[in-house]
Design a protein around this motif. Structure first.
Motif, PDB file in Angstrom:
ATOM      1  N   ALA A 161       0.823  -1.215   0.000  1.00 39.10           N
ATOM      2  CA  ALA A 161       0.000   0.000   0.000  1.00 39.10           C
ATOM      3  C   ALA A 161       0.855   1.262   0.000  1.00 39.10           C
ATOM      4  CB  ALA A 161      -0.933  -0.007   1.205  1.00 39.10           C
ATOM      5  N   ALA A 162       2.124   1.148   0.415  1.00 40.33           N
ATOM      6  CA  ALA A 162       3.023   2.303   0.448  1.00 40.33           C
ATOM      7  C   ALA A 162       3.774   2.498  -0.863  1.00 40.33           C
ATOM      8  CB  ALA A 162       4.018   2.158   1.604  1.00 40.33           C
ATOM      9  N   PHE A 163       3.543   1.627  -1.864  1.00 39.57           N
ATOM     10  CA  PHE A 163       4.234   1.705  -3.149  1.00 39.57           C
ATOM     11  C   PHE A 163       3.215   1.972  -4.262  1.00 39.57           C
ATOM     12  CE2 PHE A 163       7.129  -0.866  -0.609  1.00 39.57           C
ATOM     13  CZ  PHE A 163       8.361  -0.340  -0.952  1.00 39.57           C
ATOM     14  N   PRO A 164       3.653   2.538  -5.375  1.00 40.89           N
ATOM     15  CA  PRO A 164       2.753   2.646  -6.536  1.00 40.89           C
ATOM     16  C   PRO A 164       2.406   1.264  -7.074  1.00 40.89           C
ATOM     17  CG  PRO A 164       4.996   3.317  -7.120  1.00 40.89           C
ATOM     18  CD  PRO A 164       4.975   3.147  -5.626  1.00 40.89           C
ATOM     19  N   SER A 165       1.326   1.162  -7.819  1.00 43.28           N
ATOM     20  CA  SER A 165       0.858  -0.136  -8.312  1.00 43.28           C
ATOM     21  C   SER A 165       1.839  -0.789  -9.268  1.00 43.28           C
ATOM     22  CB  SER A 165      -0.494   0.035  -9.006  1.00 43.28           C
ATOM     23  OG  SER A 165      -0.391   0.964 -10.082  1.00 43.28           O
ATOM     24  N   SER A 166       2.741   0.007  -9.877  1.00 41.89           N
ATOM     25  CA  SER A 166       3.725  -0.569 -10.796  1.00 41.89           C
ATOM     26  C   SER A 166       4.824  -1.329 -10.074  1.00 41.89           C
ATOM     27  CB  SER A 166       4.346   0.540 -11.650  1.00 41.89           C
ATOM     28  OG  SER A 166       4.978   1.513 -10.828  1.00 41.89           O
ATOM     29  N   LYS A 167       4.993  -1.102  -8.773  1.00 42.11           N
ATOM     30  CA  LYS A 167       6.018  -1.796  -8.000  1.00 42.11           C
ATOM     31  C   LYS A 167       5.473  -3.137  -7.524  1.00 42.11           C
ATOM     32  CE  LYS A 167       9.941   0.449  -7.626  1.00 42.11           C
ATOM     33  NZ  LYS A 167      11.222  -0.207  -7.947  1.00 42.11           N
ATOM     34  N   THR A 168       5.928  -4.210  -8.144  1.00 44.75           N
ATOM     35  CA  THR A 168       5.476  -5.554  -7.809  1.00 44.75           C
ATOM     36  C   THR A 168       6.679  -6.479  -7.681  1.00 44.75           C
ATOM     37  OG1 THR A 168       5.249  -6.189 -10.142  1.00 44.75           O
ATOM     38  CG2 THR A 168       3.314  -5.200  -9.068  1.00 44.75           C
ATOM     39  N   ILE A 169       6.416  -7.684  -7.251  1.00 51.56           N
ATOM     40  CA  ILE A 169       7.481  -8.695  -7.213  1.00 51.56           C
ATOM     41  C   ILE A 169       7.977  -8.989  -8.627  1.00 51.56           C
ATOM     42  CG2 ILE A 169       8.016 -11.082  -6.600  1.00 51.56           C
ATOM     43  CD1 ILE A 169       7.683  -9.471  -4.140  1.00 51.56           C
ATOM     44  N   ALA A 170       7.055  -9.015  -9.595  1.00 54.14           N
ATOM     45  CA  ALA A 170       7.439  -9.302 -10.980  1.00 54.14           C
ATOM     46  C   ALA A 170       8.365  -8.230 -11.537  1.00 54.14           C
ATOM     47  CB  ALA A 170       6.193  -9.430 -11.843  1.00 54.14           C
ATOM     48  N   SER A 171       8.082  -6.953 -11.256  1.00 57.94           N
ATOM     49  CA  SER A 171       8.947  -5.879 -11.759  1.00 57.94           C
ATOM     50  C   SER A 171      10.339  -5.949 -11.140  1.00 57.94           C
ATOM     51  CB  SER A 171       8.307  -4.521 -11.467  1.00 57.94           C
ATOM     52  OG  SER A 171       8.242  -4.272 -10.064  1.00 57.94           O
ATOM     53  N   LEU A 173      11.841  -8.865 -10.182  1.00 56.89           N
ATOM     54  CA  LEU A 173      12.516 -10.076 -10.639  1.00 56.89           C
ATOM     55  C   LEU A 173      12.590 -10.186 -12.157  1.00 56.89           C
ATOM     56  CD1 LEU A 173      10.996 -12.710  -8.168  1.00 56.89           C
ATOM     57  CD2 LEU A 173      13.135 -11.439  -7.964  1.00 56.89           C
ATOM     58  N   ARG A 174      12.074  -9.201 -12.890  1.00 56.87           N
ATOM     59  CA  ARG A 174      12.104  -9.287 -14.354  1.00 56.87           C
ATOM     60  C   ARG A 174      13.535  -9.179 -14.848  1.00 56.87           C
ATOM     61  NH1 ARG A 174       8.234  -6.258 -15.463  1.00 56.87           N
ATOM     62  NH2 ARG A 174       6.773  -7.830 -16.233  1.00 56.87           N
ATOM     63  N   HIS A 175      13.893 -10.069 -15.795  1.00 55.40           N
ATOM     64  CA  HIS A 175      15.233 -10.069 -16.386  1.00 55.40           C
ATOM     65  C   HIS A 175      15.080  -9.844 -17.888  1.00 55.40           C
ATOM     66  CE1 HIS A 175      19.522 -11.066 -16.671  1.00 55.40           C
ATOM     67  NE2 HIS A 175      19.207 -11.687 -17.792  1.00 55.40           N
ATOM     68  N   GLY A 176      15.453  -8.654 -18.345  1.00 55.20           N
ATOM     69  CA  GLY A 176      15.348  -8.361 -19.758  1.00 55.20           C
ATOM     70  C   GLY A 176      13.894  -8.331 -20.204  1.00 55.20           C
ATOM     71  N   SER A 177      13.612  -9.078 -21.282  1.00 56.39           N
ATOM     72  CA  SER A 177      12.258  -9.116 -21.848  1.00 56.39           C
ATOM     73  C   SER A 177      11.493 -10.357 -21.415  1.00 56.39           C
ATOM     74  CB  SER A 177      12.344  -9.077 -23.377  1.00 56.39           C
ATOM     75  OG  SER A 177      13.102 -10.180 -23.860  1.00 56.39           O
ATOM     76  N   ASP A 178      11.818 -10.912 -20.248  1.00 56.98           N
ATOM     77  CA  ASP A 178      11.140 -12.112 -19.761  1.00 56.98           C
ATOM     78  C   ASP A 178       9.643 -11.868 -19.604  1.00 56.98           C
ATOM     79  OD1 ASP A 178      13.523 -13.354 -19.686  1.00 56.98           O
ATOM     80  OD2 ASP A 178      13.775 -13.345 -17.519  1.00 56.98           O
ATOM     81  N   ASP A 179       8.863 -12.900 -19.938  1.00 56.00           N
ATOM     82  CA  ASP A 179       7.429 -12.874 -19.640  1.00 56.00           C
ATOM     83  C   ASP A 179       7.250 -13.291 -18.185  1.00 56.00           C
ATOM     84  OD1 ASP A 179       6.719 -12.175 -22.236  1.00 56.00           O
ATOM     85  OD2 ASP A 179       6.721 -14.250 -22.903  1.00 56.00           O
ATOM     86  N   ILE A 180       6.784 -12.367 -17.349  1.00 58.78           N
ATOM     87  CA  ILE A 180       6.664 -12.646 -15.921  1.00 58.78           C
ATOM     88  C   ILE A 180       5.527 -11.791 -15.346  1.00 58.78           C
ATOM     89  CG2 ILE A 180       8.423 -10.926 -15.351  1.00 58.78           C
ATOM     90  CD1 ILE A 180       9.239 -12.671 -12.976  1.00 58.78           C
ATOM     91  N   CYS A 181       4.740 -12.381 -14.457  1.00 60.95           N
ATOM     92  CA  CYS A 181       3.683 -11.651 -13.768  1.00 60.95           C
ATOM     93  C   CYS A 181       3.581 -12.188 -12.344  1.00 60.95           C
ATOM     94  CB  CYS A 181       2.347 -11.789 -14.493  1.00 60.95           C
ATOM     95  SG  CYS A 181       1.794 -13.489 -14.723  1.00 60.95           S
ATOM     96  N   SER A 182       2.961 -11.412 -11.465  1.00 59.88           N
ATOM     97  CA  SER A 182       2.900 -11.814 -10.055  1.00 59.88           C
ATOM     98  C   SER A 182       1.622 -11.287  -9.425  1.00 59.88           C
ATOM     99  CB  SER A 182       4.122 -11.287  -9.282  1.00 59.88           C
ATOM    100  OG  SER A 182       4.141  -9.865  -9.273  1.00 59.88           O
ATOM    101  N   ILE A 183       1.198 -11.967  -8.367  1.00 61.61           N
ATOM    102  CA  ILE A 183       0.089 -11.537  -7.515  1.00 61.61           C
ATOM    103  C   ILE A 183       0.594 -11.531  -6.086  1.00 61.61           C
ATOM    104  CG2 ILE A 183      -0.795 -13.912  -7.506  1.00 61.61           C
ATOM    105  CD1 ILE A 183      -2.966 -10.768  -7.130  1.00 61.61           C
ATOM    106  N   GLN A 184       0.452 -10.406  -5.384  1.00 63.06           N
ATOM    107  CA  GLN A 184       0.961 -10.260  -4.020  1.00 63.06           C
ATOM    108  C   GLN A 184      -0.189 -10.115  -3.043  1.00 63.06           C
ATOM    109  OE1 GLN A 184       3.367  -9.010  -7.142  1.00 63.06           O
ATOM    110  NE2 GLN A 184       1.868  -7.571  -6.325  1.00 63.06           N
TER     111      GLN A 184
END
Length: 592
Positions: A161-171, A173-184
């Motif tokens: 709640a203290a971070f913008p919505s763009s800050k996620t675990i996926a962002s 851990l993303r490496h280059g153009s990897d396809d990655i998504c997360s739910i926290q």
């Protein structure tokens, strides 16, 4: 004169005031240090308030006296307990790590093309910042090397709640153009005035091709961060739900995950406790999904034994879920999967695991060794058959290999052209072209077509051979710096010496030269047990530096730039500056 005298006295007044204020502050500090046991901390006051039936009532004098007496008694016995602990000579975390090999049937370096790899890990906290994030870099490297498709995280300790919505675990851990998504998932009921840190929390990360099959996701309905989940659906309608859950363990600390649930129970006036509430919630969710014909993969830190614990028995009886590592190693009791900060293992044994439905085909499962950078829990890895999860097999995407030729670098370009010319001369390509010109006609005959095809294949082979010799390709397990390379070379030397002691064929001259280069000639006289012990310590240090390699790389480049500027080497300074700028831009684009 009177005017000057007034100016001097007005200038002295602020100095006298400052001196008196400083003396008063020193007396207060002295009194507070002498009476430091006569006050309560904020956590202790909150603990007392949480016990009261009516929270609007103030603390009574008897309660304060009782708590102070207890605190003084705890401080008086702290020294004795510390002495007893040091006398017991408990093993350190590194010693425990050395004694905890891989347990199970799955080898991390090998993955079947038809397997979906699932990993569960209690991180004991991770940060979302992009620079000098050692744990995130280590986890990112582990996911890439192990080709993990699904990652379940417990205890991320983040207040999203203290971070913008763009800050996620996926962002992170993303490496280059990897396809990655997360739910926290985290405690959304208590997010104000606590900063970025919040105990507990779970997350599910999905990578690569499996991201294209996600149809649903969610968190626990109570908003306590007990579990998070993704659901995938294959082409034949097969649905699988991947859940990451974290069971509470008893704690009296106000900000702990256990107390979060305890306050929720008090607020809702429920007749239960945090452990039973978690068990009821997770089993109810699994049963609800199972009625919809979903297959289940549960990644969980259960904080109790995964074979004979209360929750594990209920999962087996009511949900038909069994722990995968113990299913792959039947009849054996698993190793401890958690160590405390002092290095002692918990008595509960295996408390981390991955539970899968009986209908899912298990290909392999293992407990990985402890990794001090990632936390105090052992990662759990499971391979399940792709047909069981998606109902069909997918064609794995094989990335093209990188070209060795970089035509923008002059020395590589010149070397390539020189190698091609040598190949043309050795194979007599010009003479072959001249002979074909005399035989060529339109339309060409079959003999000419065959000769042209042979010539084309020969030219292609010469070009590929010249391209392979232009420059070296590195595995890029870490970002280069001399310190990391030095410790990697030490590992290679010690491994080389162990091979020599095993009687395997080695080049003794190169072995001695590498030992002299690293200043480790005394290792040539070590015995096998001494080499094994030194190799374990060296490898542990190398892993720590590899995790910190982005920071070391940046430090190394800036040092080279500073030296080049100080010594007037303008061309070298410009070259290093371009490297720094290029690497920074690549990292920015990789994070988008």
């Amino acid at each position: 004169n009177y005017r000057d005298r007034g100016r001097r006295s007005s200038a002295r007044r602020p100095n006298i005031y400052r001196q008196s204020k400083n003396m008063k502050q020193q007396r207060n500090n002295k009194n507070s240090s002498n009476n430091k046991n006569d006050s309560l901390h904020s956590d202790e006051v909150r603990e007392l308030l949480s016990r009261r039936n009516n929270r609007n009532d103030d603390l009574s004098a008897s309660e304060i006296a009782e708590l102070l007496e207890q605190a003084n008694a705890d401080k008086s016995t702290a020294g004795l307990e510390k002495a007893e602990a040091s006398a017991a000579c408990k093993p350190t975390a590194s010693e425990v790590n050395a004694k905890a090999p891989l347990y199970g049937t799955l080898q991390l370096h090998h993955k079947d093309p038809d397997a979906i790899r699932v990993m569960s890990l209690n991180l004991n906290g991770i940060h979302l910042w992009g620079h000098n994030n050692v744990k995130a870099e280590r986890l990112k490297n582990l996911l890439k090397q192990s080709h993990t498709d699904v990652l379940g995280i417990q205890e991320h300790h983040i207040n999203f709640a203290a971070f913008p919505s763009s800050k996620t675990i996926a962002s992170t851990l993303r490496h280059g153009s990897d396809d990655i998504c997360s739910i926290q998932a985290h405690n959304t009921r208590e997010t104000k005035n606590i900063g970025h840190h919040q105990r507990g929390g779970t997350a599910v990360v999905v990578r690569e091709q499996l991201t294209g099959f996600i149809v649903d996701r969610g968190k626990d309905e109570k908003g306590l961060g007990m579990y998070a989940w993704y659901t995938t659906e294959g082409k034949t309608g097969v649905r699988t739900t991947f859940i990451s859950a974290y069971a509470p363990s008893k704690s009296e600390e106000y900000g702990s995950y256990y107390q979060h649930i305890e306050r929720y129970i008090q607020e809702k006036r429920l007749q239960t406790n945090p452990k039973d509430l978690f068990r009821t919630s997770i089993i109810g969710f699994i049963q609800k999904r199972s009625h919809r014909k979903h297959q289940m993969v549960l990644m969980m830190d259960s904080n109790e034994n995964v074979t004979d614990g209360h929750l594990s028995k209920r999962l087996a009886e009511e949900c038909r879920l069994r722990e995968a590592v113990h299913r792959a190693m039947p009849g054996r009791k698993g190793p401890p999967t958690h160590i405390s900060n002092s290095g002692s293992k918990k008595s509960s044994g295996s408390i981390d695991g991955i539970w899968i439905s009986d209908d899912i085909e298990l290909m392999g499962a293992s407990y990985l060794p402890f990794d001090k950078v990632l936390g105090d829990h052992r990662p759990v890895v499971v391979d399940i058959h792709m047909r069981s999860v998606l109902g069909t097999l997918l064609h794995r995407i094989v990335r093209p290999k990188a070209r060795r030729l970089n035509s923008r670098v002059k020395r590589h370009r010149d070397r390539y052209l020189h190698s091609v010319k040598e190949g043309f001369q050795n194979k007599k390509i010009e003479q072959m072209i001249g002979s074909l010109e005399g035989e060529a006609s339109f339309p060409p005959s079959q003999v000419v077509i065959d000769k042209l095809e042979k010539l084309d294949n020969l030219v292609e082979e010469i070009m590929l051979q010249a391209e392979r010799g232009c420059r070296k390709l590195f595995a890029a397990h870490y970002e280069f710096s001399p310190e990391v390379q030095n410790w990697m070379d030490r590992c290679h030397l010690l491994k080389w010496l162990l091979r020599a002691h095993q009687g395997k064929r080695t080049n003794r001259g190169n072995l001695r030269r590498l030992a002299r280069k690293l200043g480790m000639t005394e290792c040539l006289r070590y015995t096998v047990p001494e080499l094994v012990k030194l190799y374990a310590a060296t490898k542990e240090r190398a892993v720590e530096l590899m995790a910190a390699s982005p920071y070391l790389r940046k430090q190394y480049l800036h040092q080279r730039l500073h030296d080049a500027i100080e010594n007037g080497r303008d061309d070298e300074a410009k070259y290093v500056q371009n490297i720094i700028r290029g690497e920074a831009q690549r990292k920015v684009w990789q994070g988008i």
